[in-house]
Design a protein around this motif. Structure first.
Motif, PDB file in Angstrom:
ATOM      1  N   GLU A  74       0.835  -1.197   0.000  1.00 13.37           N
ATOM      2  CA  GLU A  74       0.000   0.000   0.000  1.00 13.37           C
ATOM      3  C   GLU A  74       0.870   1.247   0.000  1.00 13.37           C
ATOM      4  O   GLU A  74       2.065   1.189   0.227  1.00 13.37           O
ATOM      5  CB  GLU A  74      -0.856   0.067   1.279  1.00 13.37           C
ATOM      6  N   VAL A 155       2.061   0.071 -11.145  1.00 13.06           N
ATOM      7  CA  VAL A 155       0.880   0.003 -12.018  1.00 13.06           C
ATOM      8  C   VAL A 155       0.591  -1.454 -12.384  1.00 13.06           C
ATOM      9  O   VAL A 155      -0.569  -1.892 -12.353  1.00 13.06           O
ATOM     10  CB  VAL A 155       1.064   0.876 -13.280  1.00 13.06           C
ATOM     11  N   ARG A 157       1.321  -4.064 -10.692  1.00 14.70           N
ATOM     12  CA  ARG A 157       0.814  -4.751  -9.494  1.00 14.70           C
ATOM     13  C   ARG A 157      -0.637  -4.355  -9.204  1.00 14.70           C
ATOM     14  O   ARG A 157      -1.381  -5.143  -8.621  1.00 14.70           O
ATOM     15  CB  ARG A 157       1.722  -4.494  -8.308  1.00 14.70           C
ATOM     16  N   VAL A 158      -1.036  -3.160  -9.601  1.00 12.18           N
ATOM     17  CA  VAL A 158      -2.456  -2.792  -9.527  1.00 12.18           C
ATOM     18  C   VAL A 158      -3.235  -3.657 -10.518  1.00 12.18           C
ATOM     19  O   VAL A 158      -4.258  -4.250 -10.179  1.00 12.18           O
ATOM     20  CB  VAL A 158      -2.666  -1.290  -9.824  1.00 12.18           C
ATOM     21  N   LYS A 159      -2.743  -3.740 -11.747  1.00 15.94           N
ATOM     22  CA  LYS A 159      -3.430  -4.509 -12.789  1.00 15.94           C
ATOM     23  C   LYS A 159      -3.558  -5.985 -12.427  1.00 15.94           C
ATOM     24  O   LYS A 159      -4.561  -6.622 -12.745  1.00 15.94           O
ATOM     25  CB  LYS A 159      -2.696  -4.370 -14.124  1.00 15.94           C
ATOM     26  N   ILE A 163      -1.851  -5.049  -5.649  1.00 11.93           N
ATOM     27  CA  ILE A 163      -2.192  -3.796  -4.971  1.00 11.93           C
ATOM     28  C   ILE A 163      -3.676  -3.583  -5.249  1.00 11.93           C
ATOM     29  O   ILE A 163      -4.078  -3.381  -6.393  1.00 11.93           O
ATOM     30  CB  ILE A 163      -1.346  -2.618  -5.487  1.00 11.93           C
ATOM     31  N   PHE A 164      -4.498  -3.652  -4.199  1.00 12.07           N
ATOM     32  CA  PHE A 164      -5.946  -3.659  -4.413  1.00 12.07           C
ATOM     33  C   PHE A 164      -6.729  -2.674  -3.547  1.00 12.07           C
ATOM     34  O   PHE A 164      -7.932  -2.502  -3.764  1.00 12.07           O
ATOM     35  CB  PHE A 164      -6.505  -5.071  -4.189  1.00 12.07           C
ATOM     36  N   SER A 168      -4.509   3.240  -2.550  1.00 13.62           N
ATOM     37  CA  SER A 168      -3.271   2.968  -3.281  1.00 13.62           C
ATOM     38  C   SER A 168      -3.511   2.897  -4.779  1.00 13.62           C
ATOM     39  O   SER A 168      -2.747   3.464  -5.566  1.00 13.62           O
ATOM     40  CB  SER A 168      -2.641   1.662  -2.775  1.00 13.62           C
ATOM     41  N   VAL A 169      -4.581   2.219  -5.177  1.00 16.27           N
ATOM     42  CA  VAL A 169      -4.926   2.141  -6.598  1.00 16.27           C
ATOM     43  C   VAL A 169      -5.135   3.552  -7.154  1.00 16.27           C
ATOM     44  O   VAL A 169      -4.605   3.901  -8.214  1.00 16.27           O
ATOM     45  CB  VAL A 169      -6.181   1.268  -6.808  1.00 16.27           C
ATOM     46  N   ILE A 172      -1.707   5.583  -7.289  1.00 15.50           N
ATOM     47  CA  ILE A 172      -0.779   5.050  -8.290  1.00 15.50           C
ATOM     48  C   ILE A 172      -1.273   5.375  -9.703  1.00 15.50           C
ATOM     49  O   ILE A 172      -0.511   5.856 -10.546  1.00 15.50           O
ATOM     50  CB  ILE A 172      -0.570   3.536  -8.078  1.00 15.50           C
ATOM     51  N   LEU A 173      -2.551   5.134  -9.960  1.00 14.45           N
ATOM     52  CA  LEU A 173      -3.067   5.376 -11.310  1.00 14.45           C
ATOM     53  C   LEU A 173      -3.127   6.865 -11.623  1.00 14.45           C
ATOM     54  O   LEU A 173      -2.825   7.271 -12.760  1.00 14.45           O
ATOM     55  CB  LEU A 173      -4.424   4.713 -11.491  1.00 14.45           C
TER      56      LEU A 173
END
Length: 182
Positions: A74, A155, A157-159, A163-164, A168-169, A172-173
């Motif tokens: 996070e 990014v 790791r979000v996809k 990272i959920f 944080s999402v 980052i985005l």
């Protein structure tokens, strides 16, 4: 505007007052005149920060989150000491405590409502730039690993879903796709 959607509080009661969470049960009048019950969590709010280095790498924290029973990756974050605390003051504190870093430049990215269906929590999200390393000084009940990685990897790791969490999402985005300077 939108008066046909508004609910009016008729009665309110405390259900639970904890250290962090305060649960309320309100009876409301609906737009059609009927009554309904709304249970919700009162929260002081929080701040979060994505530390961004000049080379485009970012700083994240890895920690165990009891409610979801998993170790998460996070952005540093923490709750406001009171609903009146300046969110930037909270963000500065949390960056220092959780990572040991300080920043010379701060940029407000956004404020999000975390779970508007049952909580009034807002998280104020910042990007921190011109970082200086210091010493991590977490709270006694916090066990945190600091992780540095390229923004592009964050990014990915979000996809992938690693990272959920919403703060944080979002940070980052927004940083990767144009809101934050880097």
């Amino acid at each position: 505007m939108y008066e046909d959607l508004l609910e009016k509080k008729l009665r309110s009661e405390n259900i639970y007052d904890g250290v962090l969470l305060h649960v309320r049960r309100d009876t409301v009048a609906l737009p059609n005149g009927r009554e309904a019950v709304r249970e919700w969590v009162r929260h002081p709010g929080a701040s979060a920060v994505l530390p961004v280095f000049e080379d485009g790498t970012v700083l994240l924290v890895r920690q165990y989150r009891y409610p979801v029973d998993r170790v998460t990756l996070e952005i540093p974050a923490g709750k406001l000491d009171s609903p009146k605390e300046d969110p930037l003051v909270c963000a500065v504190r949390e960056l220092s405590e959780e990572t040991g870093y300080t920043a010379k430049h701060w940029e407000k990215l956004t404020t999000i409502g975390t779970t508007v269906g049952f909580s009034n929590e807002y998280i104020h999200i910042y990007a921190a730039h011109d970082l200086q390393e210091g010493e991590q000084h977490t709270d006694d009940d916090e066990f945190i690993h600091v992780v540095k990685m390229p923004l592009e990897e964050a990014v990915e790791r979000v996809k992938s879903g690693e990272i959920f969490d919403a703060k944080s999402v979002t940070a980052i985005l927004m940083t990767a796709f144009g809101k934050a300077k880097h």
